[in-house]
Design a protein around this motif. Structure first.
Motif, PDB file in Angstrom:
ATOM      1  N   LEU B 100      54.751  55.806  34.429  1.00  0.00           N
ATOM      2  CA  LEU B 100      53.180  56.891  34.862  1.00  0.00           C
ATOM      3  C   LEU B 100      52.641  55.646  35.638  1.00  0.00           C
ATOM      4  CD1 LEU B 100      53.531  58.356  30.967  1.00  0.00           C
ATOM      5  CD2 LEU B 100      53.983  59.428  33.414  1.00  0.00           C
ATOM      6  N   ALA B 101      51.673  54.785  34.987  1.00  0.00           N
ATOM      7  CA  ALA B 101      50.740  53.495  35.418  1.00  0.00           C
ATOM      8  C   ALA B 101      51.439  53.689  37.346  1.00  0.00           C
ATOM      9  CB  ALA B 101      51.276  52.397  35.563  1.00  0.00           C
ATOM     10  N   ILE B 102      52.753  53.292  37.780  1.00  0.00           N
ATOM     11  CA  ILE B 102      52.655  53.923  39.256  1.00  0.00           C
ATOM     12  C   ILE B 102      52.522  55.611  39.490  1.00  0.00           C
ATOM     13  CG2 ILE B 102      54.597  54.049  40.930  1.00  0.00           C
ATOM     14  CD1 ILE B 102      55.848  51.870  39.145  1.00  0.00           C
ATOM     15  N   HIS B 103      52.161  56.092  39.015  1.00  0.00           N
ATOM     16  CA  HIS B 103      52.333  57.718  39.814  1.00  0.00           C
ATOM     17  C   HIS B 103      50.998  57.423  39.474  1.00  0.00           C
ATOM     18  CE1 HIS B 103      56.405  58.523  39.639  1.00  0.00           C
ATOM     19  NE2 HIS B 103      56.400  58.746  38.452  1.00  0.00           N
ATOM     20  N   LEU B 104      50.594  57.311  38.637  1.00  0.00           N
ATOM     21  CA  LEU B 104      48.514  57.916  38.807  1.00  0.00           C
ATOM     22  C   LEU B 104      48.106  56.834  39.933  1.00  0.00           C
ATOM     23  CD1 LEU B 104      46.238  58.840  37.152  1.00  0.00           C
ATOM     24  CD2 LEU B 104      45.702  56.066  35.139  1.00  0.00           C
ATOM     25  N   SER B 105      48.847  55.207  39.682  1.00  0.00           N
ATOM     26  CA  SER B 105      47.441  54.969  40.813  1.00  0.00           C
ATOM     27  C   SER B 105      47.916  55.410  42.034  1.00  0.00           C
ATOM     28  CB  SER B 105      48.055  53.646  41.039  1.00  0.00           C
ATOM     29  OG  SER B 105      47.989  52.672  42.235  1.00  0.00           O
ATOM     30  N   GLY B 106      49.386  55.734  42.396  1.00  0.00           N
ATOM     31  CA  GLY B 106      49.728  56.740  43.695  1.00  0.00           C
ATOM     32  C   GLY B 106      48.361  58.299  44.335  1.00  0.00           C
ATOM     33  N   ILE B 107      48.763  58.203  42.469  1.00  0.00           N
ATOM     34  CA  ILE B 107      47.591  59.877  43.321  1.00  0.00           C
ATOM     35  C   ILE B 107      46.406  59.794  43.022  1.00  0.00           C
ATOM     36  CG2 ILE B 107      47.396  61.841  41.675  1.00  0.00           C
ATOM     37  CD1 ILE B 107      49.585  62.023  39.777  1.00  0.00           C
ATOM     38  N   MET B 108      46.205  58.671  42.376  1.00  0.00           N
ATOM     39  CA  MET B 108      44.036  58.195  42.499  1.00  0.00           C
ATOM     40  C   MET B 108      44.079  57.647  44.310  1.00  0.00           C
ATOM     41  SD  MET B 108      42.836  56.615  39.637  1.00  0.00           S
ATOM     42  CE  MET B 108      41.702  56.376  38.961  1.00  0.00           C
ATOM     43  N   GLU B 109      45.092  57.213  44.812  1.00  0.00           N
ATOM     44  CA  GLU B 109      44.939  56.579  45.727  1.00  0.00           C
ATOM     45  C   GLU B 109      45.048  57.110  46.967  1.00  0.00           C
ATOM     46  OE1 GLU B 109      46.599  52.556  46.126  1.00  0.00           O
ATOM     47  OE2 GLU B 109      46.330  51.837  44.494  1.00  0.00           O
ATOM     48  N   ASN B 161      51.284  41.987  28.624  1.00  0.00           N
ATOM     49  CA  ASN B 161      51.141  41.731  29.225  1.00  0.00           C
ATOM     50  C   ASN B 161      50.839  42.629  30.671  1.00  0.00           C
ATOM     51  OD1 ASN B 161      50.836  38.924  28.259  1.00  0.00           O
ATOM     52  ND2 ASN B 161      53.085  38.630  28.883  1.00  0.00           N
ATOM     53  N   ASP B 162      51.573  43.546  30.224  1.00  0.00           N
ATOM     54  CA  ASP B 162      52.763  44.362  31.606  1.00  0.00           C
ATOM     55  C   ASP B 162      51.018  45.623  31.830  1.00  0.00           C
ATOM     56  OD1 ASP B 162      54.979  43.769  31.360  1.00  0.00           O
ATOM     57  OD2 ASP B 162      55.458  44.907  30.398  1.00  0.00           O
ATOM     58  N   LEU B 163      50.093  46.202  30.449  1.00  0.00           N
ATOM     59  CA  LEU B 163      49.366  46.761  30.514  1.00  0.00           C
ATOM     60  C   LEU B 163      48.505  45.462  31.932  1.00  0.00           C
ATOM     61  CD1 LEU B 163      48.508  47.605  27.216  1.00  0.00           C
ATOM     62  CD2 LEU B 163      49.129  49.243  29.035  1.00  0.00           C
ATOM     63  N   GLN B 164      48.226  44.409  31.095  1.00  0.00           N
ATOM     64  CA  GLN B 164      46.870  43.560  32.424  1.00  0.00           C
ATOM     65  C   GLN B 164      47.057  43.806  33.574  1.00  0.00           C
ATOM     66  OE1 GLN B 164      44.819  42.254  31.206  1.00  0.00           O
ATOM     67  NE2 GLN B 164      45.876  42.910  28.630  1.00  0.00           N
ATOM     68  N   GLU B 165      48.563  43.515  34.166  1.00  0.00           N
ATOM     69  CA  GLU B 165      48.918  44.365  35.308  1.00  0.00           C
ATOM     70  C   GLU B 165      48.929  45.632  36.116  1.00  0.00           C
ATOM     71  OE1 GLU B 165      49.899  42.185  37.885  1.00  0.00           O
ATOM     72  OE2 GLU B 165      50.308  43.548  39.229  1.00  0.00           O
ATOM     73  N   ILE B 166      48.952  46.509  35.255  1.00  0.00           N
ATOM     74  CA  ILE B 166      49.280  48.256  35.488  1.00  0.00           C
ATOM     75  C   ILE B 166      47.510  47.924  35.685  1.00  0.00           C
ATOM     76  CG2 ILE B 166      49.023  50.097  34.033  1.00  0.00           C
ATOM     77  CD1 ILE B 166      51.545  49.343  33.016  1.00  0.00           C
ATOM     78  N   MET B 167      46.828  47.785  34.595  1.00  0.00           N
ATOM     79  CA  MET B 167      44.945  47.966  34.679  1.00  0.00           C
ATOM     80  C   MET B 167      44.460  47.372  35.786  1.00  0.00           C
ATOM     81  SD  MET B 167      44.234  50.175  32.507  1.00  0.00           S
ATOM     82  CE  MET B 167      42.578  50.256  33.000  1.00  0.00           C
ATOM     83  N   ARG B 168      45.092  45.871  36.313  1.00  0.00           N
ATOM     84  CA  ARG B 168      44.895  45.076  37.384  1.00  0.00           C
ATOM     85  C   ARG B 168      44.689  46.176  39.245  1.00  0.00           C
ATOM     86  NH1 ARG B 168      45.838  42.989  41.446  1.00  0.00           N
ATOM     87  NH2 ARG B 168      48.387  43.450  40.756  1.00  0.00           N
ATOM     88  N   ARG B 169      46.034  47.494  39.066  1.00  0.00           N
ATOM     89  CA  ARG B 169      46.331  47.870  40.453  1.00  0.00           C
ATOM     90  C   ARG B 169      45.529  48.940  39.677  1.00  0.00           C
ATOM     91  NH1 ARG B 169      51.042  49.207  43.415  1.00  0.00           N
ATOM     92  NH2 ARG B 169      49.859  50.661  44.629  1.00  0.00           N
ATOM     93  N   LEU B 170      45.293  49.858  38.176  1.00  0.00           N
ATOM     94  CA  LEU B 170      44.150  51.034  38.034  1.00  0.00           C
ATOM     95  C   LEU B 170      43.266  50.770  38.495  1.00  0.00           C
ATOM     96  CD1 LEU B 170      45.987  52.246  35.154  1.00  0.00           C
ATOM     97  CD2 LEU B 170      46.310  53.147  37.382  1.00  0.00           C
ATOM     98  N   ARG B 171      42.758  49.679  38.591  1.00  0.00           N
ATOM     99  CA  ARG B 171      41.300  49.041  39.102  1.00  0.00           C
ATOM    100  C   ARG B 171      40.820  49.073  40.706  1.00  0.00           C
ATOM    101  NH1 ARG B 171      40.811  45.815  34.384  1.00  0.00           N
ATOM    102  NH2 ARG B 171      42.170  44.191  35.623  1.00  0.00           N
ATOM    103  N   ALA B 172      41.703  49.093  40.691  1.00  0.00           N
ATOM    104  CA  ALA B 172      41.693  49.052  42.437  1.00  0.00           C
ATOM    105  C   ALA B 172      42.155  50.558  43.000  1.00  0.00           C
ATOM    106  CB  ALA B 172      43.092  47.676  42.978  1.00  0.00           C
ATOM    107  N   SER B 173      42.941  51.470  42.153  1.00  0.00           N
ATOM    108  CA  SER B 173      42.776  52.681  43.048  1.00  0.00           C
ATOM    109  C   SER B 173      41.794  53.553  42.137  1.00  0.00           C
ATOM    110  CB  SER B 173      44.346  52.922  42.481  1.00  0.00           C
ATOM    111  OG  SER B 173      45.084  52.746  42.139  1.00  0.00           O
ATOM    112  N   ARG B 174      41.203  52.817  41.425  1.00  0.00           N
ATOM    113  CA  ARG B 174      39.510  53.652  41.298  1.00  0.00           C
ATOM    114  C   ARG B 174      38.235  52.898  41.894  1.00  0.00           C
ATOM    115  NH1 ARG B 174      36.795  51.920  35.921  1.00  0.00           N
ATOM    116  NH2 ARG B 174      36.872  49.815  36.757  1.00  0.00           N
ATOM    117  N   GLN B 175      39.123  52.011  42.522  1.00  0.00           N
ATOM    118  CA  GLN B 175      37.636  51.667  43.373  1.00  0.00           C
ATOM    119  C   GLN B 175      37.813  52.444  44.725  1.00  0.00           C
ATOM    120  OE1 GLN B 175      38.212  47.288  44.246  1.00  0.00           O
ATOM    121  NE2 GLN B 175      36.525  46.739  42.781  1.00  0.00           N
ATOM    122  N   HIS B 176      39.305  52.770  45.309  1.00  0.00           N
ATOM    123  CA  HIS B 176      40.206  53.763  46.174  1.00  0.00           C
ATOM    124  C   HIS B 176      38.634  55.292  46.441  1.00  0.00           C
ATOM    125  CE1 HIS B 176      43.200  50.904  47.387  1.00  0.00           C
ATOM    126  NE2 HIS B 176      43.250  52.302  48.809  1.00  0.00           N
TER     127      HIS B 176
END
Lengths: 264, 186
Positions: B100-109, B161-176
Motif C-alpha cells: 500500500l505504501a508503494i501505491h500511496l507514494s505512486g498516487i501522491m507523486e 524498520n520497514d516503516l522507517q524506509e516507507i516514511m522516508r519515501r512518503l515524505r518525498a512524495s509529500r514534498q512533490h
C-alpha cells in the motif's frame, strides 16, 4: 500344556531320555506323547549305531574339487569372491552408471545454482512484483485518468480498466464469493456506461474508426468469453457474469452507433 | 540385448534425475509473478473497498475537466489508500504495508501532485478556488502526518524498520505535492 506343544518340545530335546520335569508330568498321563517320545528315543539310539565314513580328509578334498569344477550357473558379482571377467565388467558398468548419475546431478545442480537470480532485498523501493496485480493495475489506470483530459486517451484508459475488471471476474468466477463478483460487475457497468461510452461520444469523428472499432471488438470478445464461462461457474457466480455480458453488449451497441454516425 | 536395455534404462534415469534436479534447483529461485485464483480472491476481499474507491474515482476523473474537482477526487483516493495503509500498520501486516505504501507514494507523486499543479496554474490567486485548493493540499499533507505518527508508534514492532524506509519515501512524495502548490505560487 497340550500335546502339540509337548511334542514340539520333545523334538527340540538334545537327549530324549531326559525330557524334564514338566514334560514328564504330561507324559505320565498322555499315551500318544509317550509313543512320540519312544520313537524319538529309538531314532537317537539308531543314529549312534550308524557307521562313520573312513579317510575324511580325502573325501573333503574330492568334494571341494568337484564343486570348483562345476560351471557357475548364475554369476552374481556381489557374491563371488573371484568374479569372472564378465561379472567384473557388469559390476564396473553399474558403478559407471552410478558415477554418471552422480556427476550429472552435481553438474545440473551447479548449473541450476548458477542460473538463480539473487533475491532482491525486501525493501519497499526494490519491490517490483505487486502482491495484488489487479490492485496495482487499477491504481495505474486511475493515475492514467488523472493525468489526461483528452477523450481518446480516456477511452484507452477506460477500456483497459474495463478489461482489468472483466479479466478479474473471469479468473475469480470459480473461487470468489458471489458478492465480490457482483461488486466487480457493478464497477464494470460504471466503467463502460458512465465512463467509456460517454467518452467515446467525445472522440473526434476522424479518430473514431481507428480508436473505437477495437474497443467495440473487445467488448464483443468479453461478452462471448463470459457468456461461455457463465454456463460452467458455481451457483451465485452466474448472475454477475451475465450482467457483465449485458453491459458489454450494450456498450458495443452504443459504440457501433457512434461508428455508424461517422459513416452517415 | 540386455546390456542395450540396461544402457537405455540408465540414460532414461540419468535424464529424469537431471530434469528433476534442474526443476528443484530453479523452481524456487524465481518469484511467482501471477498469484493463484484463491490468492487473488483473498486479495480482492482485502482490497474490496479500495478497488471500489479507485474505480469510482477513475470514472469520475474521466468525466470532469474541472481542475478543482479533479484535485478533490485525487485527494479522496489518496485518503482511502492512506486509511488502508494506516490499518495495515496497526495490524502489523508488513507485506500489505509495503504494497500500500508503494501505491500511496505512486498516487501522491503521479496523480495528486500533477493534478494540484494543473489546478494551481488554472486557478486565479486570491480566489475562493485557491483557498479550496490549499485546503485540499493541506488535507493530503495531513494524511502523511497521521501516517508519520503511526510509524513512530509502531517503531519498536517487527515492521519498525520497514516503516522507517516507507516514511522516508512518503515524505518525498509529500514534498512533490507541496512543491506542486509552491511552484505555481511564484
Amino acid at each position: 500344556m497340550n500335546c502339540q506343544i509337548v511334542q514340539q518340545k520333545l523334538l527340540e530335546l538334545e537327549d530324549p531320555s531326559q525330557p524334564g520335569k514338566r514334560l514328564a508330568e504330561h507324559l505320565r498321563s498322555c499315551p500318544s506323547c509317550r509313543t512320540v517320545l519312544a520313537r524319538l528315543q529309538a531314532l537317537e539310539a539308531g543314529v549312534r549305531t550308524l557307521p562313520v565314513a573312513g579317510q575324511p580328509a580325502k573325501a573333503k578334498a574330492a568334494c571341494i574339487e568337484r564343486f570348483l569344477s562345476q560351471p557357475i550357473v548364475s554369476p552374481s558379482p556381489f557374491f563371488t569372491s573371484q568374479p569372472s571377467k564378465r561379472s567384473l565388467s557388469i559390476t564396473l558398468g553399474r558403478w559407471r552408471w552410478a558415477g554418471a548419475l552422480a556427476a550429472s546431478l552435481l553438474l545440473v545442480a551447479l548449473v541450476g545454482w548458477g542460473l538463480r537470480t539473487p533475491r532482491p532485498k525486501p525493501e519497499l523501493v526494490q519491490q517490483t512484483v505487486p502482491a495484488d496485480p489487479f490492485l496495482a493495475s487499477v491504481v495505474e489506470r486511475q493515475i492514467q485518468l488523472s493525468r489526461t483530459t483528452n477523450p481518446s486517451e480516456r477511452v484507452e484508459a477506460l477500456t483497459g480498466l474495463a478489461n482489468d475488471l472483466s479479466n478479474q471476474v473471469q479468473q475469480l468466477a470459480r473461487v470468489a464469493p458471489g458478492e465480490d463478483l457482483v461488486m466487480l460487475a457493478r464497477l464494470y457497468e460504471r466503467v463502460v456506461r458512465v465512463g467509456l461510452v460517454k467518452q467515446a461520444v467525445q472522440v473526434p469523428m476522424v479518430q473514431r474508426q481507428q480508436l473505437l472499432k477495437p474497443v467495440a471488438d473487445e467488448l464483443v470478445r468479453c461478452a462471448t468469453r463470459l457468456e461461455e464461462l457463465a454456463a460452467e461457474v458455481p451457483v451465485g457466480a452466474e448472475e454477475p457474469l451475465r450482467e457483465i455480458v449485458l453491459t458489454a453488449r450494450e456498450g458495443n451497441r452504443l459504440i457501433q452507433q457512434l461508428l455508424t454516425e461517422e459513416h452517415s | 540385448v540386455s546390456r542395450v536395455v540396461v544402457g537405455q534404462r540408465g540414460f532414461a534415469w540419468v535424464g529424469l534425475a537431471a530434469l528433476l534436479s534442474l526443476w528443484a534447483g530453479t523452481a524456487h529461485s524465481q518469484p511467482r509473478v501471477t498469484p493463484l485464483p484463491a490468492e487473488q480472491a483473498a486479495s480482492l476481499k482485502k482490497n474490496r473497498a479500495l478497488v471500489q474507491h479507485l474505480v469510482e474515482g477513475a470514472v469520475e476523473l474521466s468525466g470532469t475537466n474541472d481542475v478543482l474537482s479533479r484535485v478533490h477526487v485525487c485527494n479522496r483516493i489518496t485518503a482511502s489508500v492512506a486509511k488502508e495503509l494506516q490499518e495495515a500498520i496497526q495490524a502489523g501486516d508488513a507485506k500489505r504495508v509495503q504494497e500500500l505504501a508503494i501505491h500511496l507514494s505512486g498516487i501522491m507523486e503521479r496523480s495528486l501532485a500533477p493534478t494540484v499543479r494543473e489546478a494551481r496554474q488554472a486557478i486565479q490567486p486570491g480566489s475562493k478556488d485557491e483557498a479550496r485548493l490549499i485546503l485540499l493540499q493541506n488535507v493530503a499533507v495531513g494524511l502523511t502526518d497521521n501516517l508519520e505518527r503511526s510509524a513512530q508508534a509502531y517503531r519498536e514492532t517487527a515492521i519498525g524498520n520497514d516503516l522507517q524506509e516507507i516514511m522516508r519515501r512518503l515524505r518525498a512524495s509529500r514534498q512533490h505535492v507541496e512543491q506542486a502548490t509552491k511552484l505555481a505560487e511564484r
